[in-house]
Design a protein around this motif. Structure first.
Motif, PDB file in Angstrom:
ATOM      1  N   UNK A 169       0.841  -1.204   0.000  1.00 57.20           N
ATOM      2  CA  UNK A 169       0.000   0.000   0.000  1.00 57.20           C
ATOM      3  C   UNK A 169       0.870   1.245   0.000  1.00 57.20           C
ATOM      4  N   UNK A 170       0.351   2.304  -0.597  1.00 57.84           N
ATOM      5  CA  UNK A 170       1.050   3.585  -0.682  1.00 57.84           C
ATOM      6  C   UNK A 170       0.383   4.579   0.271  1.00 57.84           C
ATOM      7  N   UNK A 171       1.175   5.146   1.189  1.00 58.17           N
ATOM      8  CA  UNK A 171       0.622   6.053   2.199  1.00 58.17           C
ATOM      9  C   UNK A 171      -0.150   7.218   1.573  1.00 58.17           C
ATOM     10  N   UNK A 172       0.411   7.837   0.554  1.00 59.90           N
ATOM     11  CA  UNK A 172      -0.219   9.021  -0.035  1.00 59.90           C
ATOM     12  C   UNK A 172      -1.523   8.674  -0.746  1.00 59.90           C
ATOM     13  N   UNK A 173      -1.565   7.526  -1.409  1.00 53.08           N
ATOM     14  CA  UNK A 173      -2.798   7.112  -2.083  1.00 53.08           C
ATOM     15  C   UNK A 173      -3.891   6.807  -1.066  1.00 53.08           C
ATOM     16  N   UNK A 174      -3.512   6.192   0.051  1.00 53.56           N
ATOM     17  CA  UNK A 174      -4.484   5.917   1.107  1.00 53.56           C
ATOM     18  C   UNK A 174      -5.066   7.217   1.658  1.00 53.56           C
ATOM     19  N   UNK A 175      -4.179   8.190   1.890  1.00 52.97           N
ATOM     20  CA  UNK A 175      -4.659   9.461   2.426  1.00 52.97           C
ATOM     21  C   UNK A 175      -5.577  10.167   1.432  1.00 52.97           C
ATOM     22  N   UNK A 176      -5.242  10.078   0.161  1.00 48.56           N
ATOM     23  CA  UNK A 176      -6.070  10.718  -0.860  1.00 48.56           C
ATOM     24  C   UNK A 176      -7.490  10.146  -0.866  1.00 48.56           C
ATOM     25  N   UNK A 177      -7.592   8.845  -0.617  1.00 49.12           N
ATOM     26  CA  UNK A 177      -8.917   8.207  -0.647  1.00 49.12           C
ATOM     27  C   UNK A 177      -9.718   8.440   0.627  1.00 49.12           C
ATOM     28  N   UNK A 178      -9.099   8.249   1.807  1.00 46.28           N
ATOM     29  CA  UNK A 178      -9.877   8.259   3.058  1.00 46.28           C
ATOM     30  C   UNK A 178      -9.266   9.128   4.162  1.00 46.28           C
ATOM     31  N   UNK A 179      -8.280   9.961   3.807  1.00 43.71           N
ATOM     32  CA  UNK A 179      -7.697  10.895   4.774  1.00 43.71           C
ATOM     33  C   UNK A 179      -7.021  10.194   5.960  1.00 43.71           C
ATOM     34  N   UNK A 180      -6.422   9.041   5.698  1.00 45.30           N
ATOM     35  CA  UNK A 180      -5.614   8.321   6.691  1.00 45.30           C
ATOM     36  C   UNK A 180      -4.436   7.677   5.992  1.00 45.30           C
ATOM     37  N   UNK A 181      -3.301   7.521   6.736  1.00 46.12           N
ATOM     38  CA  UNK A 181      -2.129   6.873   6.155  1.00 46.12           C
ATOM     39  C   UNK A 181      -2.331   5.357   6.095  1.00 46.12           C
ATOM     40  N   UNK A 182      -1.371   4.665   5.486  1.00 46.64           N
ATOM     41  CA  UNK A 182      -1.545   3.261   5.126  1.00 46.64           C
ATOM     42  C   UNK A 182      -1.651   2.325   6.322  1.00 46.64           C
ATOM     43  N   UNK A 183      -1.031   2.661   7.459  1.00 47.37           N
ATOM     44  CA  UNK A 183      -1.127   1.763   8.609  1.00 47.37           C
ATOM     45  C   UNK A 183      -2.577   1.684   9.094  1.00 47.37           C
ATOM     46  N   UNK A 184      -3.249   2.834   9.152  1.00 45.41           N
ATOM     47  CA  UNK A 184      -4.666   2.838   9.511  1.00 45.41           C
ATOM     48  C   UNK A 184      -5.500   2.195   8.404  1.00 45.41           C
ATOM     49  N   UNK A 185      -5.151   2.484   7.151  1.00 44.36           N
ATOM     50  CA  UNK A 185      -5.914   1.979   6.009  1.00 44.36           C
ATOM     51  C   UNK A 185      -5.884   0.453   5.965  1.00 44.36           C
TER      52      UNK A 185
END
Length: 409
Positions: free
Chosen positions: A330-346
């Motif tokens: 998973x990519x941290x920035x892509x996760x944040x773009x989708x749901x406003x959280x970094x990949x560890x939370x995602x």
């Protein structure tokens, strides 16, 4: 009638679960997000509405109080409770679900607030109660535990007659820019990392000193990273549920800066969980440290890089040795773009939603208390691909390894 879903916990993972449930509103129906601090729920609900157009409800609840939980579950008339609060609160939420005959799901097993130890014993002990109440409890529906358990079940179903060894490999190569911060609740994170390591081999648990065993694993899309042997809860259930197993270990990556900070904090007593007196007041050092560290939920907009979590499995198929590596990047920035959280939370929140979705759809459903690997892995694996966590399988030479170097004898 539409389903009614209650999410308890409004941290980084709760934020992801709220977003992903809203994105699957046809299954989850009326969604309520509750925590001790209602303002956190309101902020998440506002973001969810702005990005998805789905309105979710919010509520205040003390997850340490069975009475308050029972009252809220009845008020919401929940069909399922998704517990993404603290592991300390698993038992009270399970008991409230039993009292209201409501299905239950969590992402991490119970941890006693006064002892740095986590195990499934007290949750498994509620199996008969859940059966009597005709409800289901699904334990550890995060990534690890959770997806890693399903990866093993998938390997068992599709690639092996017997699984002999499992290495669970967790790499977070993200950079948030702080000298020191934790990617999820600091109390849980630091207690977990500073505890003694354990792995299971030939029928017994073997204990190690914290960070005693290091291996360098070569993670696809990331590269070689220092990885340290820890004890992690999914091993406890996999040992119970995977026949023919000879060894299982868990490794997680840590950078030198993180380890140095943690060792200093430990040496000066800041990781202590017993109260100490300070200027006439009783404080718990690790709780005070938590107030000084960045909120993990705030790391999203500044974290860059990738995570890679998977299982490296060896065993036998048709009488021949076989090696398979199943992993997800998973990519941290892509996760944040989708749901406003970094990949560890995602990577924790998405599997929580998937587990609950399969329960509501009755694709995974059996009364009692269960772990992830007890169910058919295929529906879950299909959902991972469509819900934002696509995975890869590498079939390797029987003697292949991702290991670059090791401190193991």
């Amino acid at each position: 009638m539409p389903n009614k879903t209650l999410i308890i916990g409004a941290g980084g993972v709760g934020n992801v679960v709220a977003f992903k449930c809203a994105m699957n509103a046809d299954t989850f129906g009326k969604i309520t997000l509750a925590s001790r601090t209602k303002s956190k729920c309101d902020a998440i609900a506002e973001n969810v509405k702005a990005k998805t157009g789905v309105a979710i409800h919010t509520a205040q609840v003390d997850a340490d109080s069975v009475e308050e939980l029972v009252s809220l579950i009845r008020k919401v008339d929940a069909d399922i409770v998704i517990n993404v609060a603290l592991p300390y609160q698993d038992l009270t939420i399970m008991d409230a679900c039993a009292a209201t005959q409501t299905d239950y799901l969590d992402t991490a097993n119970y941890e006693h607030p006064d002892e740095a130890k986590f195990e499934y014993k007290e949750q498994w002990a509620r199996d008969q109660l859940f059966r009597e109440q005709h409800i289901m409890g699904l334990l550890g529906s995060g990534f690890d535990p959770g997806v890693t358990n399903v990866f093993v079940a998938y390997a068992q179903k599709h690639y092996f007659d017997e699984i002999h060894t499992i290495d669970i490999l967790d790499c977070n190569a993200g950079d948030h820019g702080y000298p020191f911060a934790t990617n999820f609740n600091p109390e849980i994170n630091l207690r977990e990392v500073s505890a003694k390591g354990r792995y299971w081999e030939e029928g017994q648990w073997i204990e190690t000193e914290p960070m005693q065993i290091k291996q360098v694993w070569d993670y696809p899309e990331i590269g070689p990273k220092d990885s340290y042997l820890l004890y992690h809860e999914e091993m406890e259930s996999l040992v119970k549920n995977i026949p023919h197993l000879k060894r299982i270990r868990f490794f997680m990556t840590f950078g030198e800066s993180y380890l140095t900070h943690m060792k200093v904090l430990e040496n000066v007593g800041m990781l202590g969980i017993e109260p100490v007196e300070h200027q006439g007041q009783q404080i718990v050092p690790i709780e005070f440290l938590k107030t000084l560290l960045p909120d993990p939920a705030s790391l999203g907009p500044r974290t860059k890089g990738k995570t890679n979590i998977g299982v490296f499995v060896k065993g036998i198929k048709d009488g021949k040795a076989k090696t398979v590596y199943i992993y997800q990047v998973s990519d941290h920035e892509k996760c944040y773009e989708e749901v406003m959280s970094q990949a560890v939370s995602y990577t924790t929140g998405v599997p929580a939603m998937i587990g609950a979705k399969l329960m509501l759809e009755k694709k995974w459903y059996e009364e009692g208390v269960h772990n992830m690997e007890e169910f058919d892995p295929d529906p879950f694996m299909e959902e991972l691909n469509t819900q934002g966590l696509p995975w890869q399988v590498m079939e390797l030479e029987a003697d292949a390894t991702l290991e670059v170097e090791s401190t193991l004898a």
